[in-house]
Write an enzyme that holds these catalytic residues in place. Structure first.
Site, short mmCIF file in Angstrom:
data_model
loop_
_atom_site.label_atom_id
_atom_site.label_comp_id
_atom_site.label_asym_id
_atom_site.label_seq_id
_atom_site.Cartn_x
_atom_site.Cartn_y
_atom_site.Cartn_z
N CYS A 1 16.92 -55.17 9.75
CA CYS A 1 16.76 -55.89 11.02
C CYS A 1 17.74 -55.35 12.06
O CYS A 1 17.41 -55.29 13.25
CB CYS A 1 16.94 -57.39 10.82
N GLU B 1 14.00 -61.98 12.57
CA GLU B 1 14.24 -61.07 13.69
C GLU B 1 13.00 -60.24 13.99
O GLU B 1 12.60 -60.10 15.15
CB GLU B 1 15.42 -60.14 13.39
#
Length: 168
Positions: free
Chosen positions: A110, A83
């Site tokens: 994330c 991510e």
């Protein structure tokens, strides 16, 4: 492509708009295949409101740190998650109001990055983690996404396999 009668025919194996989520998740899966992590490759694909891909990423060590350990206990000190890499490697001004397709549900770090980036939707393929501490972490992620009004849902493919043929 015109047939012998001069009329146009569509290819049979086209990924239509109603199946575009399969395409975006397939890109995330392909990105995951680039990960050097011997245990778990994770991929991410960011898609804007016009349904165009604006970022791809996979889990790896930071540039210049490629020789660092992939040992289970050590790698978490070094690895950049998919991510994060998709967000920092984006090819647009920002990712506000985008969707992110991820092969594994995001971790809490994330999730914070996704929220701060103003991504509006998270679509994940797998939860994989079943240990008690992972379940608690997943609940924290859902709590943050709910609080920030980020849509988070699991992708359920209608096919388990998409074949890529380089011969056309």
């Amino acid at each position: 492509m015109a047939d012998k009668s001069g009329t146009n025919k569509k290819r049979k194996s086209i990924i239509t708009d109603d199946k575009e989520e399969q395409y975006f998740m397939a890109l995330a899966v392909l990105a995951a295949m680039r990960s050097p992590d011997p245990e778990l490759g994770v991929g991410a694909c960011i898609v804007d409101a016009d349904r165009k891909v604006v970022g791809l990423g996979y889990n790896r060590h930071p540039y210049g740190c490629e020789g660092f350990s992939w040992d289970k206990k050590e790698k978490h000190n070094y690895v950049c998650h998919a991510e994060l890499n998709a967000i920092v490697n984006k090819n647009s001004v920002d990712v506000k109001n985008c969707s992110i397709y991820v092969t594994l549900i995001p971790c809490n770090e994330c999730a914070k990055l996704i929220i701060q980036s103003r991504i509006r939707e998270v679509v994940y393929l797998d939860e994989k983690k079943t240990k008690e501490e992972h379940i608690e972490a997943r609940e924290l992620v859902f709590k943050m996404f709910t609080g920030a009004k980020v849509i988070c849902r699991q992708f359920m493919p209608d096919k388990k396999k998409i074949e890529i043929n380089f011969d056309g």
